[in-house]
Design a protein around this motif. Structure first.
Motif, PDB file in Angstrom:
ATOM      1  N   PHE A  12     -11.153  -8.937  -6.919  1.00  0.00           N
ATOM      2  CA  PHE A  12     -10.591  -9.768  -7.982  1.00  0.00           C
ATOM      3  C   PHE A  12      -9.217 -10.334  -7.618  1.00  0.00           C
ATOM      4  CE2 PHE A  12      -8.754  -5.667  -9.252  1.00  0.00           C
ATOM      5  CZ  PHE A  12      -7.465  -6.027  -9.612  1.00  0.00           C
ATOM      6  N   GLU A  13      -8.580  -9.782  -6.597  1.00  0.00           N
ATOM      7  CA  GLU A  13      -7.254 -10.249  -6.175  1.00  0.00           C
ATOM      8  C   GLU A  13      -7.305 -11.335  -5.105  1.00  0.00           C
ATOM      9  OE1 GLU A  13      -3.980  -7.047  -5.951  1.00  0.00           O
ATOM     10  OE2 GLU A  13      -5.781  -6.164  -5.031  1.00  0.00           O
ATOM     11  N   VAL A  14      -8.428 -11.512  -4.472  1.00  0.00           N
ATOM     12  CA  VAL A  14      -8.492 -12.382  -3.304  1.00  0.00           C
ATOM     13  C   VAL A  14      -7.973 -13.784  -3.612  1.00  0.00           C
ATOM     14  CG1 VAL A  14     -10.045 -13.496  -1.653  1.00  0.00           C
ATOM     15  CG2 VAL A  14     -10.258 -11.048  -2.119  1.00  0.00           C
ATOM     16  N   VAL A  15      -8.390 -14.354  -4.727  1.00  0.00           N
ATOM     17  CA  VAL A  15      -7.963 -15.714  -5.056  1.00  0.00           C
ATOM     18  C   VAL A  15      -6.450 -15.783  -5.264  1.00  0.00           C
ATOM     19  CG1 VAL A  15      -8.117 -17.559  -6.764  1.00  0.00           C
ATOM     20  CG2 VAL A  15     -10.175 -16.375  -6.013  1.00  0.00           C
ATOM     21  N   ASP A  19      -3.231 -15.393  -0.036  1.00  0.00           N
ATOM     22  CA  ASP A  19      -2.138 -15.962   0.755  1.00  0.00           C
ATOM     23  C   ASP A  19      -0.834 -15.189   0.538  1.00  0.00           C
ATOM     24  OD1 ASP A  19      -1.425 -16.718  -1.796  1.00  0.00           O
ATOM     25  OD2 ASP A  19      -1.348 -18.851  -1.364  1.00  0.00           O
ATOM     26  N   PHE A  20      -0.914 -14.123  -0.240  1.00  0.00           N
ATOM     27  CA  PHE A  20       0.217 -13.244  -0.537  1.00  0.00           C
ATOM     28  C   PHE A  20       1.362 -13.971  -1.245  1.00  0.00           C
ATOM     29  CE2 PHE A  20      -2.276 -11.084   2.589  1.00  0.00           C
ATOM     30  CZ  PHE A  20      -2.367  -9.825   2.045  1.00  0.00           C
ATOM     31  N   GLN A  44       8.492 -13.668  -2.574  1.00  0.00           N
ATOM     32  CA  GLN A  44       8.132 -14.911  -1.898  1.00  0.00           C
ATOM     33  C   GLN A  44       9.149 -15.327  -0.838  1.00  0.00           C
ATOM     34  OE1 GLN A  44       7.364 -17.450  -5.284  1.00  0.00           O
ATOM     35  NE2 GLN A  44       5.308 -16.629  -5.547  1.00  0.00           N
ATOM     36  N   MET A  45      10.343 -14.732  -0.859  1.00  0.00           N
ATOM     37  CA  MET A  45      11.327 -14.983   0.202  1.00  0.00           C
ATOM     38  C   MET A  45      10.959 -14.275   1.505  1.00  0.00           C
ATOM     39  SD  MET A  45      14.972 -14.532  -1.637  1.00  0.00           S
ATOM     40  CE  MET A  45      15.718 -15.782  -2.637  1.00  0.00           C
TER      41      MET A  45
END
Length: 158
Positions: A12-15, A19-20, A44-45
């Protein structure tokens, strides 16, 4: 115990996490068990390879098994974001560790989603990390878009 061969992601997390761009549940778990907090902007940094590395740490509840997650995170945050994670005191007895009753948040999310509540026996049979995930997805009063997919993936909903 060493690092996992690949980042730990549920289907369920793949989408959302492939791309993290967003923190996978494995990283959230390790942040919570060590009592560390970083923002999404700070996450995200971090360079993509660092985010992938953090998602490869084991998801065992025993911090003595893999004590390097916190050290790696601190070094990454200092190097790439020029900040340190915030500390907090982890809950000593979180609802997801209790196997005798389904947490209130999970009950609430099942009601919002219109799906049956898992029995206490089914709840107790879940791996601790899966109980953590459902409790984490259920912490806010509004519906969570990942809750039903997680319940289905964990065999708790049709």
């Amino acid at each position: 115990m060493g690092l996992l061969e690949a980042p730990f992601l549920f289907d369920f997390e793949v989408v959302s996490s492939e791309d993290f761009k967003f923190m996978p549940m494995s990283v959230r778990f390790n942040l919570d068990r060590f009592g560390l907090r970083i923002s999404l902007a700070q996450w995200q940094m971090l360079p993509y390879p660092d985010r992938v590395l953090l998602a490869r740490f084991p998801v065992d509840d025993d911090t003595a098994i893999e004590p390097n997650f916190d050290h790696a995170l601190f070094e990454m945050m200092r190097t790439h974001a020029n900040v340190e994670p915030e500390w907090f005191t982890p809950d000593a007895d979180p609802a997801w560790r209790k196997v005798d009753t389904v947490p209130e948040g999970v009950t609430h999310q099942c009601g919002i989603a219109g799906i049956p509540l898992p029995s206490n026996d089914r709840w107790a049979q879940l791996a601790p990390f899966k109980r953590y995930v459902l409790a984490k997805l259920s912490r806010k009063p509004e519906g969570n878009h990942d809750f039903i997919p997680a319940m289905k993936e964990f065999g708790l909903a049709a």
